[in-house]
Design a protein around this motif. Structure first.
Motif, short mmCIF file in Angstrom:
data_model
loop_
_atom_site.label_atom_id
_atom_site.label_comp_id
_atom_site.label_asym_id
_atom_site.label_seq_id
_atom_site.Cartn_x
_atom_site.Cartn_y
_atom_site.Cartn_z
N ARG A 47 26.16 -61.63 -75.11
CA ARG A 47 26.47 -60.18 -75.05
C ARG A 47 27.19 -59.86 -73.77
NH1 ARG A 47 27.57 -58.20 -80.08
NH2 ARG A 47 25.71 -58.45 -81.36
N ALA A 48 28.30 -59.13 -73.74
CA ALA A 48 28.96 -58.74 -72.29
C ALA A 48 29.57 -57.28 -72.70
CB ALA A 48 30.13 -59.58 -71.99
N TRP A 49 29.29 -56.43 -72.03
CA TRP A 49 29.38 -54.69 -72.42
C TRP A 49 30.69 -54.55 -72.75
CZ3 TRP A 49 26.82 -50.91 -74.27
CH2 TRP A 49 27.57 -49.68 -74.10
N ASP A 50 31.54 -55.25 -71.65
CA ASP A 50 33.08 -55.09 -72.02
C ASP A 50 33.68 -55.49 -73.14
OD1 ASP A 50 33.25 -53.78 -69.49
OD2 ASP A 50 33.89 -55.52 -68.41
N GLU A 51 32.93 -56.58 -73.73
CA GLU A 51 33.48 -57.24 -75.02
C GLU A 51 33.11 -56.40 -76.19
OE1 GLU A 51 32.55 -61.32 -74.75
OE2 GLU A 51 33.80 -61.73 -73.06
N GLU A 52 32.09 -55.38 -75.99
CA GLU A 52 31.41 -54.73 -77.15
C GLU A 52 32.39 -53.61 -77.72
OE1 GLU A 52 28.36 -55.35 -78.71
OE2 GLU A 52 28.13 -57.20 -77.18
N TRP A 53 33.36 -53.30 -77.08
CA TRP A 53 34.33 -52.34 -77.32
C TRP A 53 35.94 -52.62 -77.69
CZ3 TRP A 53 31.51 -47.80 -78.04
CH2 TRP A 53 30.17 -47.89 -77.45
N VAL A 54 36.35 -51.84 -78.39
CA VAL A 54 37.89 -52.21 -78.64
C VAL A 54 38.49 -50.85 -78.52
CG1 VAL A 54 37.55 -54.28 -80.11
CG2 VAL A 54 37.54 -51.97 -81.14
N THR A 55 39.83 -50.93 -78.20
CA THR A 55 40.67 -49.69 -78.18
C THR A 55 41.42 -49.64 -79.70
OG1 THR A 55 40.99 -49.71 -75.78
CG2 THR A 55 42.50 -48.50 -77.09
N VAL A 56 41.47 -48.42 -80.19
CA VAL A 56 41.71 -48.13 -81.33
C VAL A 56 42.76 -46.86 -81.46
CG1 VAL A 56 41.65 -47.98 -83.85
CG2 VAL A 56 40.06 -49.29 -82.59
N TRP A 67 35.92 -47.91 -79.53
CA TRP A 67 34.92 -47.92 -80.68
C TRP A 67 34.29 -49.25 -80.57
CZ3 TRP A 67 34.37 -43.24 -82.03
CH2 TRP A 67 35.44 -42.21 -81.81
N PRO A 68 33.03 -49.38 -81.23
CA PRO A 68 32.30 -50.57 -81.30
C PRO A 68 33.06 -51.77 -82.01
CG PRO A 68 30.91 -48.91 -81.89
CD PRO A 68 32.33 -48.41 -81.82
N GLN A 69 33.04 -53.02 -81.15
CA GLN A 69 33.84 -53.99 -81.93
C GLN A 69 33.28 -54.55 -83.22
OE1 GLN A 69 36.00 -56.31 -80.35
NE2 GLN A 69 36.18 -57.32 -82.58
N ALA A 117 26.39 -43.39 -77.04
CA ALA A 117 27.83 -43.43 -76.36
C ALA A 117 28.71 -42.62 -77.31
CB ALA A 117 28.23 -44.82 -76.27
N LEU A 118 28.75 -42.59 -78.78
CA LEU A 118 29.46 -41.97 -79.39
C LEU A 118 29.20 -40.26 -79.21
CD1 LEU A 118 29.64 -43.59 -82.67
CD2 LEU A 118 31.24 -43.52 -81.06
N HIS A 125 32.83 -36.99 -72.60
CA HIS A 125 32.91 -38.02 -71.40
C HIS A 125 33.58 -39.19 -71.95
CE1 HIS A 125 30.26 -35.74 -68.65
NE2 HIS A 125 29.52 -35.46 -69.97
N ARG A 126 34.83 -39.46 -71.77
CA ARG A 126 35.78 -40.53 -72.31
C ARG A 126 35.38 -41.75 -71.75
NH1 ARG A 126 36.19 -37.92 -76.55
NH2 ARG A 126 37.37 -39.62 -77.29
N ASP A 127 34.96 -41.88 -70.43
CA ASP A 127 35.09 -43.00 -69.56
C ASP A 127 33.51 -43.76 -69.82
OD1 ASP A 127 34.09 -41.21 -68.43
OD2 ASP A 127 34.54 -42.04 -66.23
N ILE A 128 32.58 -43.90 -71.06
CA ILE A 128 31.59 -44.19 -71.14
C ILE A 128 31.39 -45.70 -70.97
CG2 ILE A 128 29.67 -44.45 -72.47
CD1 ILE A 128 29.92 -41.82 -71.73
N ARG A 129 30.56 -46.06 -69.98
CA ARG A 129 30.45 -47.59 -69.61
C ARG A 129 29.04 -48.00 -69.56
NH1 ARG A 129 31.61 -44.77 -65.39
NH2 ARG A 129 30.58 -44.94 -63.47
N ARG A 130 28.84 -49.24 -69.38
CA ARG A 130 27.46 -49.71 -69.07
C ARG A 130 27.12 -49.42 -67.40
NH1 ARG A 130 24.55 -53.75 -71.74
NH2 ARG A 130 22.41 -53.71 -71.05
N ALA A 131 25.92 -48.65 -67.38
CA ALA A 131 25.62 -48.22 -65.79
C ALA A 131 25.45 -49.37 -64.86
CB ALA A 131 24.44 -47.45 -66.00
N ASP A 132 26.09 -49.40 -63.67
CA ASP A 132 25.67 -50.47 -62.81
C ASP A 132 24.25 -50.54 -62.36
OD1 ASP A 132 28.50 -50.56 -62.60
OD2 ASP A 132 28.67 -49.32 -61.16
N GLN A 133 23.54 -49.89 -62.44
CA GLN A 133 22.32 -49.67 -62.12
C GLN A 133 21.37 -49.68 -63.37
OE1 GLN A 133 20.76 -47.31 -58.81
NE2 GLN A 133 18.61 -47.35 -59.29
N ARG A 134 20.54 -51.06 -63.65
CA ARG A 134 19.71 -50.94 -64.67
C ARG A 134 18.57 -50.16 -64.61
NH1 ARG A 134 17.77 -56.78 -67.30
NH2 ARG A 134 16.64 -55.71 -69.15
N PRO A 135 18.09 -49.32 -65.74
CA PRO A 135 16.86 -48.56 -65.50
C PRO A 135 15.56 -49.40 -65.72
CG PRO A 135 18.05 -48.41 -67.49
CD PRO A 135 18.94 -49.10 -66.82
#
Length: 223
Positions: A47-56, A67-69, A117-118, A125-135
């Motif tokens: 899994r890679a966060w950037d690969e979990e989403w596609v632009t539609v 949206w989710p891949q 995220a949805l 908030h249109r620019d939702i992404r995985r946070a840099d700092q892990r909780p």
């Protein structure tokens, strides 16, 4: 209308019929990824966060969102990423008023993150992404001026989780919001009220429910 294509698992050669999910555009119209039924599906090995989403693109207003891949789980254990056809491009402004939120059913931890995220995207908030700092627990999300934590575990979110989220938000000069599948410990709720942390509970329909005043205010004001 959702698109249905045949998908053959490259591992066991089993045939499947896959129907693409639909998601709500800001204009209220359903958005469905366009699938390439003639292409070979890819195996998901990691899994890679950037690969979990596609632009539609929305077929009604042309708005482009992430949206989710599309993925399919084969009974043999292989997870398949369903290939996409072209998504087009025709930007358009978001209309007002904001349409009702359309949830996705939560069956897995990934679904819980997708639902959160949805919802944040629905709030503006249109620019939702995985946070840099892990909780310390759960999954961290981020957008401009916002940090969020999603706790998909079957235990209530703790006081430590709320305080760590608030501290992260303070260091990044951002607002913060927490989503929990199992609710919150009482001291966590009390501390969130004092710190102004918005708390939401995720029900299994995928609809976040506000449980304190900051969450009510966030839902009312949007992003």
């Amino acid at each position: 209308m959702s698109e249905t294509v045949p998908v053959r698992c490259p591992a066991c050669r089993r045939e499947h019929v896959y129907t693409a999910p639909s998601y709500p555009c800001a204009c209220g119209a359903p958005v469905t990824p366009s699938l390439d039924g003639g292409a070979e599906p890819a195996r998901v090995a990691h899994r890679a966060w950037d690969e979990e989403w596609v632009t539609v693109s929305c077929g009604s207003c042309g708005r482009r969102d992430q949206w989710p891949q599309p993925e399919l789980g084969c009974p043999c254990g292989t997870v398949l990423r369903v290939p996409l056809a072209g998504t087009g491009s025709a930007p358009a402004p978001a209309p007002e008023p904001r349409p009702p939120f359309r949830p996705v059913t939560i069956r897995t931890s990934r679904d819980a993150v997708t639902a959160a995220a949805l919802y944040l995207r629905w709030l503006g908030h249109r620019d939702i992404r995985r946070a840099d700092q892990r909780p310390p627990s759960g999954i961290g999300l981020a957008a401009h001026g916002l940090v969020a934590q999603v706790n998909p575990d079957l235990r209530p979110t703790s006081l430590r989780d709320v305080e760590c989220l608030w501290l992260t938000a303070m260091t990044e000069d951002s607002d913060c919001v927490c989503f929990s599948l199992a609710g919150y410990e009482q001291d966590a709720r009390d501390r969130a009220d004092a710190l102004g942390v918005a708390l939401f509970v995720l029900d299994l329909t995928g609809t976040p429910q506000p449980v304190n005043r900051p969450a009510d205010d966030l839902r009312a004001a949007g992003g």
